[in-house]
Scaffold this active site. Structure first.
Site, PDB file in Angstrom:
ATOM      1  N   ASN A   1       0.840  -1.202   0.000  1.00 30.85           N
ATOM      2  CA  ASN A   1       0.000   0.000   0.000  1.00 30.85           C
ATOM      3  C   ASN A   1       0.876   1.254   0.000  1.00 30.85           C
ATOM      4  O   ASN A   1       0.676   2.185   0.802  1.00 30.85           O
ATOM      5  CB  ASN A   1      -0.950   0.001   1.200  1.00 30.85           C
ATOM      6  CG  ASN A   1      -2.242   0.748   0.924  1.00 30.85           C
ATOM      7  OD1 ASN A   1      -2.430   1.320  -0.149  1.00 30.85           O
ATOM      8  ND2 ASN A   1      -3.132   0.770   1.895  1.00 30.85           N
TER       9      ASN A   1
ATOM     10  N   HIS B   1      -9.949   3.562   8.042  1.00 29.23           N
ATOM     11  CA  HIS B   1     -10.508   2.271   7.640  1.00 29.23           C
ATOM     12  C   HIS B   1     -11.892   2.032   8.224  1.00 29.23           C
ATOM     13  O   HIS B   1     -12.710   1.337   7.612  1.00 29.23           O
ATOM     14  CB  HIS B   1      -9.582   1.126   8.073  1.00 29.23           C
ATOM     15  CG  HIS B   1      -8.430   0.900   7.151  1.00 29.23           C
ATOM     16  ND1 HIS B   1      -7.226   1.561   7.278  1.00 29.23           N
ATOM     17  CD2 HIS B   1      -8.293   0.095   6.069  1.00 29.23           C
ATOM     18  CE1 HIS B   1      -6.395   1.158   6.324  1.00 29.23           C
ATOM     19  NE2 HIS B   1      -7.020   0.274   5.576  1.00 29.23           N
TER      20      HIS B   1
END
Length: 480
Positions: free
Chosen positions: A311, A347
């Site tokens: 990521n 998230h």
């Protein structure tokens, strides 16, 4: 008439939203190929990108597209009316993060769902980053120090196209408006002649990892970790299974990022645009939007390599817009914790996210304490050079450490809910907590006692340090 998406979902065993997602990423390849043939100017290019990107989001989420359209509208108004104000960043940040968190509150379930909040979290970082860049540009101009990184406020069409870029609108990667502006202006075209070949490479890598993930999940599944059969395994085999499961699970993310990167490459967006004067441009450097560094990931020898390779663009975004902006804390540890907390709340609200990023902090801190002790011990380094068998044993030990314990740390991130990840950690006797907590407290002092620093290294450090300068304070100032 049979819906082809539902038919594919039924044949593959995947959910309908997952099939739509994969198809959308694949659609970006022919869309990008058509874009390469466009002969119009910036307006025509922006129109094409905006229309195709909006179509992809509508295909996936239908009328829920209004969430992202509202975000773009608010961002445009903020950029227009607060462009020279200090309120631009706080207002943009508060609105976009607040809207995302409210969306999580109303849509979250006990499993990872593919809903409108998934592309919205990508959009949030993109638009907040734009607000930061605009604010920085206006500040430089006000101080009489404009540079090549200063950007103008985008028009509404530019903002829509930037936000809904077809190859990245659903799963990323992140990229700046400066990159998009240069891309639309054609600054990268002469450097991206090899884009189709490079995109094909990324596409094939993505397909490979997708196949491995689909095959692997037949043998190492989420369901097995919650089963009574897993409880009956020996503690050693439980950890081996966790390592294999974690690796296969990460391949799911790697596959979709590689496929999305390949699509972005087709457009010509991914040229590595060095700062003016830093170095000569090279036509084969097309990894400017890479979200996964496969070579680093597959050759990990420490947990830090996962952070470096996994990521990547999101981590870079957080480093630029969160970690570095917390330098006023004058404490590297607090800045690191702040950045990880931002990632966790970005998230969602599930406890698993917060535990996973807390574990990341603990592991990285432990490694930073321990690694220099090994590296600076001359006798140990000489022994490793002279003994191939010892090197092989160290290699196996590090692979066990990086694969098995990465899987252990991934459990809360995947299972999300407290009762699920707590059950699995109970079954494996909380071994990771014992390892990482004790490692942070005791491992470095024990190693310093067992592996004392060589006299030459200690002497060099003493001569290099100014008298009376606290090492910890100097280190914080350097890194922050």
């Amino acid at each position: 008439m049979i819906n082809p998406v539902e038919a594919l979902a039924s044949a593959s065993g995947a959910s309908v939203p997952a099939i739509r997602l994969i198809l959308s990423v694949l659609f970006a390849y022919p869309i990008g190929s058509v874009y390469r043939q466009l002969k119009g100017g910036a307006t025509q290019r922006n129109l094409y990108i905006a229309f195709t990107g909006l179509s992809i989001v509508a295909f996936n989420y239908g009328t829920d597209i209004y969430h992202s359209l509202l975000a773009v509208a608010v961002s445009f108004l903020c950029n227009t009316f607060l462009g020279t104000s200090r309120l631009l960043v706080p207002v943009s940040f508060t609105y976009h993060m607040g809207y995302l968190l409210i969306g999580y509150y109303y849509t979250t379930s006990d499993t990872y769902d593919i809903k409108w909040t998934m592309p919205h979290c990508v959009l949030v970082l993109r638009l907040i980053g734009l607000a930061f860049d605009l604010s920085d540009s206006r500040k430089k101009e006000a101080d009489g120090k404009p540079d090549a990184k200063c950007i103008p406020a985008p028009s509404l069409l530019e903002l829509i196209a930037f936000t809904y870029f077809p190859a990245t609108v659903l799963v990323g990667p992140q990229f700046s408006f400066l990159r998009y502006q240069r891309f639309i202006a054609g600054a990268y075209e002469s450097h991206t002649q090899n884009a189709p070949a490079y995109a094909t490479k990324k596409f094939l890598q993505g397909v490979f990892y997708l196949v491995v993930n689909q095959v692997g999940t037949q043998y190492v599944s989420d369901a097995y970790l919650m089963s009574s059969e897993f409880e009956q395994e020996s503690l050693f085999m439980k950890h081996i299974y966790l390592g294999c499961w974690g690796r296969i699970t990460l391949y799911k993310y790697i596959s979709i990022w590689l496929l999305a990167e390949g699509a972005a490459v087709i457009y010509g967006l991914t040229y590595i645009d060095a700062k003016p004067g830093d170095r000569e441009y090279c036509s084969d450097e097309l990894s400017g939007c890479s979200n996964i560094r496969v070579g680093v990931f597959e050759n990990t020898s420490k947990y830090g390599h996962y952070v470096e390779s996994f990521n990547v663009q999101t981590n870079t975004w957080v480093a630029n817009y969160v970690y570095k902006r917390l330098r006023f804390l004058n404490n590297r540890m607090l800045s690191h914790l702040g950045a990880l907390f931002f990632l966790a709340i970005w998230h969602g609200f599930h406890s698993g996210y917060y535990i996973t990023f807390l574990l990341e902090f603990m592991v990285i801190r432990m490694e930073k304490e321990v690694e220099p002790i090994f590296a600076k011990n001359e006798k140990l380094q000489q022994l490793l050079q002279q003994q191939p068998l010892l090197r092989a044993l160290v290699f196996v030990a590090l692979k066990y450490y990086t694969i098995v314990w990465a899987g252990w740390c991934l459990v809360p991130f995947v299972f999300l809910s407290f009762h699920k990840w707590w059950h699995i950690y109970t079954v494996v006797r909380f071994s990771g907590f014992i390892l990482f907590i004790s490692g942070n407290i005791f491992l470095a002092p024990i190693l310093r006692a067992v592996l004392p620093r060589s006299s030459s290294t200690a002497k060099a450090k003493t001569e290099a340090a100014p008298a009376g300068a606290p090492a910890a304070t100097a280190e914080v100032k350097k890194d922050n």
